[in-house]
Each structure stands twice: as C-alpha cells, then as structure tokens.
Design a protein around this motif. Structure first.
Motif, PDB file in Angstrom:
ATOM      1  N   HIS A 214     -25.675 -22.935  29.126  1.00  0.00           N
ATOM      2  CA  HIS A 214     -25.035 -21.622  29.064  1.00  0.00           C
ATOM      3  C   HIS A 214     -23.880 -21.657  28.082  1.00  0.00           C
ATOM      4  O   HIS A 214     -23.766 -20.830  27.179  1.00  0.00           O
ATOM      5  N   GLN A 215     -23.067 -22.700  28.211  1.00  0.00           N
ATOM      6  CA  GLN A 215     -21.839 -22.808  27.415  1.00  0.00           C
ATOM      7  C   GLN A 215     -22.162 -22.928  25.927  1.00  0.00           C
ATOM      8  O   GLN A 215     -21.445 -22.379  25.090  1.00  0.00           O
ATOM      9  N   HIS A 216     -23.256 -23.631  25.617  1.00  0.00           N
ATOM     10  CA  HIS A 216     -23.562 -23.895  24.203  1.00  0.00           C
ATOM     11  C   HIS A 216     -24.774 -23.112  23.740  1.00  0.00           C
ATOM     12  O   HIS A 216     -25.375 -23.448  22.726  1.00  0.00           O
ATOM     13  N   ASN A 217     -25.142 -22.107  24.537  1.00  0.00           N
ATOM     14  CA  ASN A 217     -26.116 -21.116  24.115  1.00  0.00           C
ATOM     15  C   ASN A 217     -27.426 -21.773  23.672  1.00  0.00           C
ATOM     16  O   ASN A 217     -27.959 -21.572  22.592  1.00  0.00           O
ATOM     17  N   ALA A 218     -27.932 -22.655  24.583  1.00  0.00           N
ATOM     18  CA  ALA A 218     -29.208 -23.340  24.364  1.00  0.00           C
ATOM     19  C   ALA A 218     -30.272 -22.669  25.238  1.00  0.00           C
ATOM     20  O   ALA A 218     -30.474 -23.052  26.402  1.00  0.00           O
ATOM     21  N   LYS A 219     -30.940 -21.688  24.666  1.00  0.00           N
ATOM     22  CA  LYS A 219     -31.815 -20.799  25.434  1.00  0.00           C
ATOM     23  C   LYS A 219     -32.933 -21.538  26.173  1.00  0.00           C
ATOM     24  O   LYS A 219     -33.119 -21.344  27.374  1.00  0.00           O
ATOM     25  N   HIS A 220     -33.672 -22.385  25.469  1.00  0.00           N
ATOM     26  CA  HIS A 220     -34.810 -23.071  26.101  1.00  0.00           C
ATOM     27  C   HIS A 220     -34.354 -23.891  27.290  1.00  0.00           C
ATOM     28  O   HIS A 220     -34.937 -23.844  28.372  1.00  0.00           O
TER      29      HIS A 220
END
Lengths: 274, 274
Positions: A214-220
């Motif tokens: 969530h924090q580093h916007n890693a969608k997969h």
C-alpha cells in the motif's frame, strides 16, 4: 519445463474393460506419437499434421528465445561495480564514471562509500535521474547524488541493476529495491521485485506485506496480499500485525473489510445466480 | 508464426473411399482438437493429455519471450544519435557524451560530422575500443576516434547499434556494418549482418559475396555462397565476376574447385555406399 503427464493415461487393460460397456467398443485405439500410450476416441488429441505443426512452432519459439538471450547479453552493460566482472571498477580504475551515488542512511552519512556510475546510464533508465541531471540541478554540477534511507548494499544492487537488469534478491533486498524503483520510477525493477515478493507471500507476512505494498503503491502485491488475507478473515483479528495496523493506519484495515465484503457478495452471487 | 497446414488433411469422403480397400476399415476416425478434421490411425498424432501439455509448454515459452522482450527494452540505451528518440542529441544537447567518432572516408575527411558517443558504451561493446580507450591511447586523450573507410551513415548506424542492438539494413549497409563489426569485434552485429546477407544470397551476387565473405572472414556467409556456387558450376565460368576473381585472387577460385570436388565425392559416396 515440459512436465511428463502422460503417465496418468489409464493403462490399456482398463480401457479394454471399459470398452466392454462402451457404445463405441469397436473403436480402434491409436498410439500417441508423444507419450507412446494407446488412446481411444475419448482421449483423442491432434492429428499427425497438427502435432508436427505444434513441434515446429515450439522450435521457432525456442529459436526466438535464443536470439533474445543473445540480444540481452549484448545490451547488458558492464557495471562499474559488478563484483563478478573482470572489469570491476576496483580492479580496473578507468570506467569513465562521471557521477557517484552516495547512500545516506542516516543524517550524518558522510562516511558512506560512493558508488560510481554514468550520467548517460542513469538518464536512460530513470526519468527521475533524467530530470535531475539534464536540468543541471545541484546533483549534476556537484557530480554526487545523495540517496536517502537506503543501505549501501541496496544502493550497489540498485545501480548494478540499472546496468545489467539483474539482481540477487532476498525478501529484505527486494523490499529495499522496490522502494528505490518506485522512488526513481524504474518500472522494470519494480515489477521484478514485486514478482519476487508475491512469490514469497504467505499468511505470516501477508498483513505486513499488504501495508508495505500500500505504502509503495505496488498494485499486484497489494491484490495478492489482500486476497490471501480475505481468505483467512477468521484468523485475522488475532494477529499482532492486525492490531498494530488498526493503531497505525485504520484506513488500511477498513479496506480489508471492504474487500472481504465484496468478495462475499461475489461468492453469494455465484452460489445463487437467481 | 503458426502456419495453417491442417487444410492439407484429406477430406472426409476420401478417407472413407480409401477405407473400403483398407485392412483396418473398421477403424473409427477421431476428431483432431486442433484442426477439427477427422483422422484415422494412419494420421494419429497425440493423445489429449500430450496435446494439452504441448499447449502449456507453448504458453510458457511465450511468457519467457515477453519477459526477454521487456528486458531488452529496459537495457536498450537511448542512443545519442537515434533520430527517432525524443532525446536525440540534436534536439536535446546534454547526452553527457565524452567522446566523438569521425568517419574519414577519404584522406582529407576533415569535413566529416562527428558522431557523439560514450567511452563507457564503446568499451562495453567492443574489445578493440576497450583496449584503445582503457590504455589511454591518443584517441582517449584527444576525445576523438577516427574510423577509416566508412561512410558517415554507416558510422551513425554502427554507433546506434552499439546502443540499441538495432539497425535498419539494406545489402549495402549490411556490408559496411559487417566490415566495421569485424574490425571492432562486435560479434553480435557481425552475426546480424551475416544473417541478413545470407538471406539475400542469390546466383547473381554469389561470387561477389563469396569473395567479400572471404575477405572479412564471415564463415556462415562463405559456406552459403560456396554451396550456391558449387551447385551451379556449369554456369560459373561464363560469369564476369568469375573472370575478375581469377585475375584478382586465383586462390579463392581454387577453393571453389576444391569445394566442388569434395562435394562430388560425397554425392558419389551417397549414391554408391559400397
């Protein structure tokens, strides 16, 4: 790569016994070119021509893979810091480096060893470095780029990846590199780390990784962690990480419950299509 | 890539008529999953499981190809002279170039436009440039590398290939680049040009290309040209290029006759294995 699955073809005598109580019992079994087992109409695959065609296609794909591997080998840059390379910057000074990166893990960070690099490489791999260096900002003039909140090893691995598209990952390194990849918009490295972390995902690290993604916007990674968590809601509230997350960032916990709810709706919809 | 060959499967009615005069006329035809044609034992390919396995393998190979293509795209350097690139050195000066190459086609050659490049790239692509630049020879100090006997366009294409592993070839360009690739030991480019020239090989250019391949030590091209020539010995001696070659380099002509001779022996040996 090619798993042997043909052994699971039922043995001949069974086919026969079955054939007794079989409408098309007159059927002639045929021999599979690939697994050499006999098979009946029920297990019919392809004709000879299609089998040969498929083989050709496979050969063509393998040739394409060889060509691409050669291309990668050619394009791989000899990294100024790759320890394995016989032209490592240590053993062989002239690597024509025109900039250095410095890991400033803590505020002081003056003691950190600089990592040599080339502006041309940084610029071609990262739009952030491009903006930084082409607009002649401080870093470009000073010839030093400070990279915050990163270990020296991670920074070395990061720079090495920019030259070689290779990194030796463990979970900790993958996290550090993902953060750098996100910060400097190196998509290829981010996808690489995300893939690795998803493969290491399990119930014990799911909540932690969910928050990290969530924090580093890693969608997969986020989706993978979320579906793992929502499959184990009964166990969730007992977990320490859960309670910590409620304290630290309740919005993320809300999103878990929302995901769980919509999942339930979907399952219900499946069970009862009316 | 996948050619449709199943249409060549004989139509059903034929199979039937044949089946009449057929020992195993009782045979049940089966339907090919791939081409949907019926087939008999004579044309049996694979069972269903092997068909599905082959499909999986194909999917895996395609995924690997996608990964490799992404890696190539990442590793490709934005060339300082690539005209298509929005960061072309013309439109956007700062490419951090630290050396230029100059095509000196003729002795004067002073007027030639310099091609910007990076020592680090040249060094990582060519062992010749590496020796030249790492040993601080004249070129390294002056920041200019003179490339003899080459057109400006070929030099641009050469440098561009070192950055991108891509070149737009016609036969003339392929020859110019092969010469450069051989001179600076850029194996990947040499193989690329050789493959292209072999694909363009025909009876009219065979003698010329044979001599060219010999001169620049292009083994594959040499063999291809030689076998084409030795297949047409009857027409050879009438060709102008042949007479020129006898004048210019009779040894090469001798090699043609030697190759022809050993080929005859092999054919004879095949015809009469006693």
């Amino acid at each position: 790569m090619r798993r042997r699955r043909c052994t699971s073809v039922r043995p001949q005598y069974q086919t026969d016994t079955e054939s007794e109580s079989d409408p098309d019992s007159t059927e002639e079994t045929m021999r599979c070119i690939s697994c050499q087992e006999d098979y009946g109409a029920r297990d019919a695959g392809t004709c000879k021509e299609c089998y040969e065609e498929a083989n050709e296609t496979e050969e063509e794909l393998k040739r394409e893979i060889e060509d691409l591997k050669a291309k990668v080998a050619f394009l791989k840059f000899w990294s100024p810091i790759d320890p394995h390379h016989h032209h490592s910057s240590r053993s062989h000074p002239p690597c024509f480096s025109d900039i250095v990166l410095v890991a400033s893990e803590d505020a002081t960070g003056g003691s950190a060893v600089p990592v040599p690099a080339h502006k041309a490489v940084l610029v071609s791999r990262s739009p952030v470095f491009r903006a930084m260096l082409e607009n002649e900002m401080e870093e470009s003039l000073s010839g030093t780029i400070k990279i915050g909140d990163v270990s020296y090893d991670a920074l070395r691995a990061f720079v090495n990846y920019l030259y070689t598209a290779e990194a030796c990952l463990d979970e900790h390194m993958a996290c550090e590199l993902l953060v750098l990849a996100e910060k400097y918009q190196v998509k290829h490295l981010k996808a690489y780390c995300e893939k690795f972390l998803v493969s290491k995902l399990n119930w014990d690290n799911s909540v932690m990784n969910y928050a990290f993604a969530h924090q580093h916007n890693a969608k997969h990674m986020l989706d993978a962690a979320l579906s793992l968590i929502t499959d184990n809601m009964d166990k969730l509230t007992k977990r320490e990480e859960y309670m910590e997350l409620v304290e630290k960032d309740p919005r993320l916990v809300v999103e878990i419950y929302e995901a769980y709810l919509s999942k339930q709706d979907n399952t219900a919809a499946h069970k009862d299509p009316s």
